[in-house]
Design an enzyme around this catalytic site. Structure first.
Site, PDB file in Angstrom:
ATOM      1  N   SER A 106       0.867  -1.173   0.000  1.00  0.00           N
ATOM      2  CA  SER A 106       0.000   0.000   0.000  1.00  0.00           C
ATOM      3  C   SER A 106       0.903   1.221   0.000  1.00  0.00           C
ATOM      4  O   SER A 106       2.088   1.135   0.342  1.00  0.00           O
ATOM      5  CB  SER A 106      -0.942  -0.003   1.208  1.00  0.00           C
ATOM      6  OG  SER A 106      -0.217  -0.150   2.426  1.00  0.00           O
ATOM      7  N   GLU A 160       1.335   5.629   0.674  1.00  0.00           N
ATOM      8  CA  GLU A 160       0.830   6.868   1.268  1.00  0.00           C
ATOM      9  C   GLU A 160       1.254   8.058   0.413  1.00  0.00           C
ATOM     10  O   GLU A 160       2.401   8.167  -0.003  1.00  0.00           O
ATOM     11  CB  GLU A 160       1.375   7.045   2.693  1.00  0.00           C
ATOM     12  CG  GLU A 160       0.869   8.326   3.359  1.00  0.00           C
ATOM     13  CD  GLU A 160       1.312   8.435   4.800  1.00  0.00           C
ATOM     14  OE1 GLU A 160       0.837   7.616   5.621  1.00  0.00           O
ATOM     15  OE2 GLU A 160       2.138   9.320   5.106  1.00  0.00           O
ATOM     16  N   TYR A 171      -2.995  14.114   6.351  1.00  0.00           N
ATOM     17  CA  TYR A 171      -3.246  15.476   6.824  1.00  0.00           C
ATOM     18  C   TYR A 171      -1.889  16.130   7.058  1.00  0.00           C
ATOM     19  O   TYR A 171      -0.926  15.454   7.429  1.00  0.00           O
ATOM     20  CB  TYR A 171      -3.948  15.429   8.189  1.00  0.00           C
ATOM     21  CG  TYR A 171      -5.445  15.586   8.172  1.00  0.00           C
ATOM     22  CD1 TYR A 171      -6.216  15.147   7.117  1.00  0.00           C
ATOM     23  CD2 TYR A 171      -6.090  16.151   9.269  1.00  0.00           C
ATOM     24  CE1 TYR A 171      -7.589  15.268   7.138  1.00  0.00           C
ATOM     25  CE2 TYR A 171      -7.466  16.263   9.306  1.00  0.00           C
ATOM     26  CZ  TYR A 171      -8.215  15.832   8.238  1.00  0.00           C
ATOM     27  OH  TYR A 171      -9.569  15.949   8.262  1.00  0.00           O
ATOM     28  N   ALA A 181       0.518  18.765   9.366  1.00  0.00           N
ATOM     29  CA  ALA A 181       0.618  19.035  10.801  1.00  0.00           C
ATOM     30  C   ALA A 181      -0.414  20.062  11.208  1.00  0.00           C
ATOM     31  O   ALA A 181      -0.622  21.069  10.528  1.00  0.00           O
ATOM     32  CB  ALA A 181       2.023  19.534  11.141  1.00  0.00           C
ATOM     33  N   ALA A 217       5.377   9.097  24.625  1.00  0.00           N
ATOM     34  CA  ALA A 217       5.005   7.917  25.412  1.00  0.00           C
ATOM     35  C   ALA A 217       5.915   7.774  26.627  1.00  0.00           C
ATOM     36  O   ALA A 217       7.095   8.124  26.580  1.00  0.00           O
ATOM     37  CB  ALA A 217       5.088   6.657  24.559  1.00  0.00           C
ATOM     38  N   ASP A 235       3.459   2.248  24.854  1.00  0.00           N
ATOM     39  CA  ASP A 235       3.085   2.302  23.439  1.00  0.00           C
ATOM     40  C   ASP A 235       2.278   1.064  23.051  1.00  0.00           C
ATOM     41  O   ASP A 235       1.254   1.169  22.353  1.00  0.00           O
ATOM     42  CB  ASP A 235       4.341   2.373  22.573  1.00  0.00           C
ATOM     43  CG  ASP A 235       4.680   3.796  22.157  1.00  0.00           C
ATOM     44  OD1 ASP A 235       3.772   4.647  22.145  1.00  0.00           O
ATOM     45  OD2 ASP A 235       5.843   4.052  21.847  1.00  0.00           O
TER      46      ASP A 235
END
Length: 288
Positions: free
Chosen positions: A7, A9, A41, A43, A146, A152
């Site tokens: 896939s 991005e 999206y 930032a 974290a 996490d």
């Protein structure tokens, strides 16, 4: 070894030139028959409208399964769910649900008045509609905010318990980080897919800066290798070789899905996929 499912991005274009670049990227990579492609999206939610437009356009014209990123930043719960419902009405039912990065000048994430406090709340709301396949983020190395690597893993389990279907990880340079994380997730009772995020290195200085900002470990040998390759004009050859080797190592450990962060520059991703045995559909390639 079986050929992995892939896939890709993309990020939404912010100019006419960038729009052409995105479409060129889609044309180059679509013949590889990805499981889905996602659109990010910016930032602080800065590209929310651009993301919505890019998702709708790709869904209508590319023939690909398109996943829209959706975050908790700068929007009330009602506004966020209105965007989600708009995606569903347009036929886009794959969502990558994220808390989202704060605006660059904000430092830390701040809950919007009336907004979702974190990704788990967003996932619960999306799952309650029964309309979406939900993917989420995961961190093979500790998320910068974290408390610990264990925290996490525990938080990822909360995301799955809230209704997520699959996790896509932050990129990494050492396969051991991913494999250790995967093992720890299994020990915590997580049995849903965790897909490694792969970042082909198109521009070492830019990727290195990004890695520093996200807490991704940069091995010293990698710095040295790219310094030499850049001097010799062989950085693309090195990048293709290293990325292919890392993916092959992951496949040897049973990884059968990979998610590539393309940065809207498709050639290196395409070359790595070809090296892994991901062959183009010739009919789609001829159409492209």
């Amino acid at each position: 070894m079986p050929v992995p499912a892939v896939s890709f991005e993309f990020f939404p274009p912010q100019s006419l030139e960038a729009s052409f670049r995105l479409w060129d990227t889609v044309q180059v990579l679509s013949p590889l028959k990805p499981r889905f492609v996602s659109v990010t999206y910016g930032a602080g939610g800065t590209t929310r409208d651009l993301t919505r437009d890019a998702v709708a356009t790709l869904h209508r014209h590319s023939g690909l399964n398109v996943a829209a990123h959706l975050t908790c930043v700068r929007a009330t719960k009602e506004e966020t769910m209105e965007i989600a419902e708009g995606f569903a009405a347009a036929g886009v039912t794959d969502i990558v649900a994220l808390r989202g990065d704060p605006p660059k000048d904000a430092g830390r994430f701040t809950v919007h008045p009336g907004g979702f406090r974190h990704s788990v709340e967003l996932i619960e709301a999306l799952a309650a509609t029964g309309k979406f396949s939900i993917r989420v983020g995961a961190y093979p190395e500790k998320h910068p905010e974290a408390a610990s690597p264990t925290a996490d893993v525990e938080y990822l389990k909360r995301k799955f318990d809230a209704g997520a279907d699959e996790a896509l990880t932050q990129f990494f340079f050492d396969t051991e980080h991913f494999l250790r994380f995967r093992d720890n997730c299994a020990k915590a009772g997580i049995d849903k897919p965790i897909v490694p995020g792969i970042m082909p290195i198109e521009n070492w200085k830019g990727i290195r800066r990004f890695a520093t900002n996200t807490g991704t470990t940069v091995p010293q040998w990698l710095d040295e290798a790219f310094d030499k390759a850049i001097r010799d004009g062989r950085q693309d050859l090195l990048a293709t070789s290293l990325c292919t080797e890392m993916c092959t190592d992951l496949m040897a450990e049973g990884v059968d899905k990979m998610h590539f962060y393309t940065l809207n520059k498709p050639e290196l991703t395409r070359d790595v996929c070809h090296a892994l045995g991901v062959k183009p559909d010739l009919q789609l390639e001829n159409v492209a």
